[in-house]
Write a protein that holds these residues in place. Structure first.
Motif, mmCIF file in Angstrom:
data_model
loop_
_atom_site.group_PDB
_atom_site.id
_atom_site.type_symbol
_atom_site.label_atom_id
_atom_site.label_comp_id
_atom_site.label_asym_id
_atom_site.label_seq_id
_atom_site.Cartn_x
_atom_site.Cartn_y
_atom_site.Cartn_z
ATOM 1 N N LYS A 127 0.851 -1.289 -0.244
ATOM 2 C CA LYS A 127 0.042 -0.033 -0.103
ATOM 3 C C LYS A 127 0.895 1.742 -0.392
ATOM 4 C CE LYS A 127 -4.263 1.841 2.221
ATOM 5 N NZ LYS A 127 -3.632 3.408 2.440
ATOM 6 N N PHE A 128 2.171 1.152 1.079
ATOM 7 C CA PHE A 128 2.989 2.312 0.654
ATOM 8 C C PHE A 128 3.734 2.655 -0.742
ATOM 9 C CE2 PHE A 128 7.042 4.312 1.051
ATOM 10 C CZ PHE A 128 6.763 4.875 2.080
ATOM 11 N N LEU A 129 4.256 1.517 -0.923
ATOM 12 C CA LEU A 129 4.814 2.038 -2.384
ATOM 13 C C LEU A 129 3.400 2.102 -3.434
ATOM 14 C CD1 LEU A 129 7.222 -1.566 -1.648
ATOM 15 C CD2 LEU A 129 7.152 0.843 -1.992
ATOM 16 N N SER A 130 2.265 1.634 -3.676
ATOM 17 C CA SER A 130 1.492 1.768 -4.614
ATOM 18 C C SER A 130 1.334 3.775 -4.685
ATOM 19 C CB SER A 130 0.319 1.033 -4.065
ATOM 20 O OG SER A 130 -0.791 1.724 -4.514
ATOM 21 N N GLU A 131 1.163 3.840 -3.134
ATOM 22 C CA GLU A 131 1.297 5.157 -2.973
ATOM 23 C C GLU A 131 1.598 6.216 -3.378
ATOM 24 O OE1 GLU A 131 -0.174 5.407 1.335
ATOM 25 O OE2 GLU A 131 -2.506 5.255 0.660
ATOM 26 N N GLU A 132 2.788 5.363 -3.371
ATOM 27 C CA GLU A 132 4.638 6.858 -3.363
ATOM 28 C C GLU A 132 4.895 6.378 -4.800
ATOM 29 O OE1 GLU A 132 5.345 8.817 -1.486
ATOM 30 O OE2 GLU A 132 4.900 8.153 0.200
ATOM 31 N N SER A 133 4.137 5.302 -5.952
ATOM 32 C CA SER A 133 5.408 4.916 -7.257
ATOM 33 C C SER A 133 4.800 6.404 -7.725
ATOM 34 C CB SER A 133 4.084 4.215 -7.680
ATOM 35 O OG SER A 133 3.958 4.777 -9.140
ATOM 36 N N CYS A 134 5.534 6.828 -8.182
ATOM 37 C CA CYS A 134 4.883 7.950 -9.233
ATOM 38 C C CYS A 134 4.134 7.630 -10.629
ATOM 39 C CB CYS A 134 6.725 8.773 -9.549
ATOM 40 S SG CYS A 134 7.927 7.885 -11.447
ATOM 41 N N GLY A 135 4.256 6.546 -10.829
ATOM 42 C CA GLY A 135 3.135 6.114 -12.128
ATOM 43 C C GLY A 135 3.670 6.307 -13.837
ATOM 44 N N LYS A 136 5.427 6.668 -13.579
ATOM 45 C CA LYS A 136 5.441 6.932 -15.003
ATOM 46 C C LYS A 136 5.378 5.797 -15.487
ATOM 47 C CE LYS A 136 9.344 9.135 -16.702
ATOM 48 N NZ LYS A 136 10.862 9.836 -16.713
ATOM 49 N N CYS A 137 5.623 4.745 -14.922
ATOM 50 C CA CYS A 137 5.954 3.340 -15.520
ATOM 51 C C CYS A 137 4.436 1.918 -15.185
ATOM 52 C CB CYS A 137 7.150 2.611 -15.946
ATOM 53 S SG CYS A 137 7.393 2.185 -14.570
#
Ligand SMILES: Cc1cc2nc3c(=O)[nH]c(=O)nc-3n(C[C@H](O)[C@H](O)[C@H](O)COP(=O)(O)O)c2cc1C
Ligand code: SF4
Ligand code: SF4
Ligand code: FES
Length: 637
Positions: free
Chosen positions: A467-477
C-alpha cells in the motif's frame, strides 16, 4: 572567527580550543535531537542552565546541547562527563537533584539510570547493553559535539582529513584511498563509492557536481536525520573531500522538507565553515574552491531515487528517468554528478584520517565498515544502532535490542525499508551485510530494521508495504503503477477473506513482472515484501485463502473477539475500555460481547489481565453462542 589560511592555522586553531578546555571539568550534555526535543529535552536543558546559575556553578561546570545518541525511546537523555554517567527520561523536576548530587557531591542518582534485565542499575553509557555491543564510528561523535559549534567538531580532529587531502594527497590519491577502503554506498544499492567517484571524475563534461542524498523517505528510518542534525560537519567534510577527489566545485545537500532541525543545523554548519575558510574560495588557502547549497525536498519517497532527485534539484517534478546513461556520467543538468547517501559521506573523513586498511579491517569480505540501523518494532530497546557489517541479526535484535517485547516469540525481521524482505526466525544467525541480506530475499536498503513478533500477520505486513509503495509510485511506468495497484487489491481481498485459489500464484507472477519490467528501483524491488512473505510464510496465505483464517489474529475481517465464560472474572476492565459499549456484564456476572456492535478495536483484548486471559480472538471458526444475560462467574481467581 577569522579565516584559516593553511593546515597549520587549522592545527593552531584546534590547539587553542583544546588548551582552553579542561578535560576533567564536569560537562552536562543534554540530547536535543528531534526525539529528545519531542519529549521535553529543551526544558531539561533550560532547567540545567538555570540550576547551574542558581548554585553559582557556571565557572565549574560546562553545559552542552548535543545531537541524537540513538536511544531516543528513553529520552530526554543526559550524559554527564567526564564520568559518562547516563541519565534517562530526565524531566526538569529531576534537574536540581542531579545538580546537587552528581555535580556537587559527585554521586549517582540511581532512579534515573538504566535498569538491566537482572534489575541492576547501569551508570555508564557505554555499559548499557544497547550501546555495549555497538561500534559507533559515525554516531558516537553525536554525543560529544554541539552541532551548532564548529569548534566542538574541530576539537575532535574535525577537518584534519580535509587538510590532509588538500595538502598531503592528490585528488587521485584520495580517490584511491576510498576505493581501497571498500566503502559501499549506504543509500540502498551498496555501489562501491570509490568506483562511482572515479566514473564522475573521468566522465567528460564540466562542471561536475556532488550531492548528499538526505531524502530518507523510508517509514521508521531516521539515521540520516540524526547524523545531519547531530554532526553536520562530518557530512560536510566528507562532501568537500569527495568534491576535491572528483573535481567538483559545486555541491547540493538534498534534505527532505520534514527535517527542519537538520536544515537549521546544516545552515549554521555551512555558515561557520565559510567563516573559517573551510568552504568557499581557496579552502584553507589552497587552490581548491567549493560551494554547497541546501535543497529542500517535497517529501515524496520516489524523490530519493538518484535521477528523480536530480530532476527535483533542477526545479522539475521529481520523477525517475531511464538510466541508459548513469547519473554519474550525465546527471544534474546533464553534467557528471556524484550522488551519495549521508552516511556514505560521513564515513569519508575517518577513512582519510585512519586509512583504507583500518576501514577495510572492519566488516565482512564484501561489506566493509559499520552500518547504522533504525531498530524498531516489537523489540525491547528501539533506536539507532551502529554495528560492524557481519554482526548477526540475532546479536542486533537480542543483544542490542534486548529481545522481543512482552517476551513473545520472534517471528520475522524486515530489513531495507519498504521494499525490503521479511526474514524468518531460521535466519537469525544471518550475518548482516549486503550479500547475505540479498541472498535471504531482502536487502540492506538504507538500514530500516523492523522486528515482528508472533502476533504479526505476514499477509497484512505485505499488504501494508505494498500500500505504501503503491501510494508512493510516481506512476510513470505501467508495471509499477498498475502492478502495485493489482497487487494491493489481491492482498486486500485475501486479508478480507475474499481470497481465491490461484491468488498466490498470480501475486508471484505479478511480482516477477514488476521486478523485470519496472523503470526504476522502486518498482523493481517493490515485490520483495510480498515475495519474501510468500516464500517463508506461504502457510499463512493459504490459511487466509482456504480457511478464511488469520493465524496471527490480525486481519479484522477474519477475526472476532469473544469472552470465554469460564475464564471471565467480571473485573469490568474490558467493558470500561470498550469504545462502542459492545460489552455487557456487571459485578459478578460474565461479560458478553455483542458482535453486531463490536468494531474489533482490540481494546478489551489488551486490557483483560493475562492471568484471566478471558478475552480471546477467534479466527476461522464460528463464534460460540453467547451465555444468557445474568450468568454468574464461575468463581474468582
Ligand atoms: C524509490 C527510491 C528511493 C530512494 N531513497 C533514497 C534516500 O532517501 N536516500 C538515499 O541515500 N538513497 C535513496 N535511494 C537510492 C539512491 O537512488 C542512490 O542509489 C543513493 O542515494 C546513492 O548513494 P550511495 O551510493 O551512497 O548509496 C532511493 C532509491 C529509490 C529507488
Ligand atoms: S518503477 Fe514506479 S516509481 Fe519508478 S518510474 Fe516506474 S512508476 Fe515511477
Ligand atoms: S474489540 Fe473493541 S469494540 Fe469489540 S468488544 Fe472489544 S473493546 Fe469493544
Ligand atoms: S534524540 Fe535523543 S537519543 Fe535520539
Amino acid at each position: 572567527m577569522s579565516k584559516l589560511n593553511s593546515a597549520a592555522e587549522l592545527k593552531k586553531f584546534r590547539q587553542d580550543i583544546l588548551s582552553g578546555r579542561d578535560p576533567d571539568k564536569p560537562c552536562v550534555t543534554v540530547c536535543l535531537g528531534t526525539g529528545c526535543l519531542a519529549c521535553g529535552g529543551e526544558k531539561v536543558y533550560q532547567a540545567f542552565v538555570a540550576e547551574i546559575r542558581k548554585q553559582g556553578l557556571e565557572a565549574k561546570v560546562d553545559i552542552r546541547r548535543t545531537g541524537c545518541h540513538g536511544f531516543c525511546e528513553r529520552g530526554p537523555l543526559v550524559v554527564i562527563f567526564p564520568r559518562e554517567i547516563c541519565y534517562l527520561k530526565v524531566t526538569p523536576a529531576d534537574v536540581p537533584e542531579l545538580v546537587a548530587r552528581t555535580l556537587v557531591e559527585n554521586k549517582i542518582v540511581d532512579r534515573l539510570l538504566y535498569t538491566g534485565e537482572d534489575g541492576k542499575k547501569i551508570a555508564h553509557e557505554g555499559d548499557i547493553p544497547f550501546y555495549k555491543h555497538q561500534s559507533r564510528i559515525i554516531l558516537g561523535t553525536n554525543r560529544l559535539v554541539d552541532p551548532t559549534r564548529i569548534e566542538d567538531y574541530i576539537a575532535l580532529g574535525g577537518y584534519s582529513a580535509l587538510a590532509k587531502s588538500l595538502f598531503v594527497m592528490t585528488p587521485v590519491e584520495v580517490l584511491d584511498e576510498v576505493k581501497k577502503s571498500g566503502l559501499r554506498g549506504r543509500g540502498g544499492a551498496g555501489f562501491p563509492t570509490g568506483t562511482k567517484w572515479e566514473t564522475t571524475r573521468n566522465a567528460p563534461g564540466e562542471p561536475k557536481y556532488v550531492i548528499v542524498n538526505a531524502d530518507e523517505g523510508d517509514p521508521g528510518a531516521y539515521m540520516n536525520r540524526s547524523v545531519l542534525e547531530g554532526n553536520p560537519h562530518s557530512v560536510l567534510e566528507g562532501l568537500i573531500i569527495g568534491a576535491y577527489a572528483i573535481g567538483a566545485h559545486q555541491g547540493f545537500i538534498y534534505v527532505r522538507q520534514e527535517y527542519p532541525l537538520a536544515v537549521a543545523n546544516l545552515t549554521v554548519a555551512l555558515e561557520q565553515a565559510r567563516e573559517l575558510g573551510l568552504l568557499g574560495d581557496h579552502i584553507l588557502g589552497s587552490e581548491f574552491s567549493f560551494e554547497v547549497a541546501i535543497h529542500r525536498g517535497a517529501g515524496a519517497f520516489v524523490s530519493g531515487e538518484s535521477s528523480a532527485l536530480m530532476t527535483a534539484i533542477e526545479g522539475r517534478v521529481g520523477e525517475p528517468r531511464l538510466k541508459y546513461i548513469r547519473t554519474a556520467v550525465s546527471g544534474l543538468w546533464e553534467k557528471p554528478t556524484n550522488l551519495n547517501n549521508v552516511e556514505t559521506w560521513a564515513n569519508v573523513p575517518a577513512i582519510i584520517n585512519k586509512g583504507a586498511a583500518w576501514f577495510n579491517g572492519i566488516g565482512t569480505k564484501g561489506s566493509k565498515g559499520t552500518k547504522i540501523f533504525s531498530l524498531v518494532g516489537k523489540v525491547k530497546n528501539t533506536g539507532l544502532v551502529e554495528v560492524p557489517m557481519g554482526m548477526t541479526l540475532k546479536q542486533v535484535i537480542f543483544d542490542i535490542g534486548g529481545g522481543i517485547t512482552g517476551d513473545k516469540k520472534f517471528k520475522a525481521v524486515q530489513t531495507g525499508g519498504p521494499s525490503g524482505g521479511c526474514i524468518p526466525a531460521e535466519y537469525l544467525d544471518l550475518p548482516v551485510d549486503f550479500e547475505e541480506l540479498d541472498k535471504a530475499g531482502s536487502m540492506m536498503g538504507s538500514g530500516g530494521m523492523i522486528v515482528m513478533d508472533e502476533d504479526t500477520c505476514m499477509v497484512d505486513t505485505a499488504r501494508y508495504f505494498v500500500k505504501f509503495l503503491s501510494e508512493e509510485s510516481c506512476g510513470k511506468c505501467v508495471p509499477c503503477r498498475e502492478g502495485l495497484k493489482q497487487m494491493l487489491l489481491l492482498l486486500e481481498n485475501i486479508c478480507a477473506g475474499r481470497g481465491r485459489e490461484g491468488d498466490i500464484e498470480l501475486l508471484e507472477e505479478l511480482g516477477e513482472v514488476m521486478t523485470e519490467a519496472s523503470l526504476c528501483a522502486l518498482g523493481t524491488t517493490a515485490a520483495n515484501p510480498l515475495l519474501s512473505t510468500i516464500k517463508y510464510f506461504r502457510n499463512e496465505y493459504e490459511a487466509h485463502i482456504r480457511e478464511k483464517r488469520c493465524p496471527a489474529g490480525v486481519c479484522k475481517d477474519l477475526i472476532h473477539y469473544y469472552i470465554a465464560p469460564d475464564k471471565c472474572q467480571a473485573c469490568l476492565l474490558c467493558a470500561k475500555s470498550c469504545p462502542t459499549g459492545a460489552i455487557s456484564g456487571d459485578k459478578g456476572l460474565v461479560h458478553v460481547i455483542d458482535q453486531a456492535k463490536c468494531t474489533k478495536c482490540g481494546a478489551c483484548f489488551e486490557v483483560c489481565p493475562s492471568r484471566f486471559g478471558a478475552v480471546t480472538r477467534i479466527s476461522g471458526r464460528p463464534v460460540p453462542a453467547p451465555v444468557a444475560a445474568g450468568t454468574k462467574v464461575q468463581g474468582r481467581k
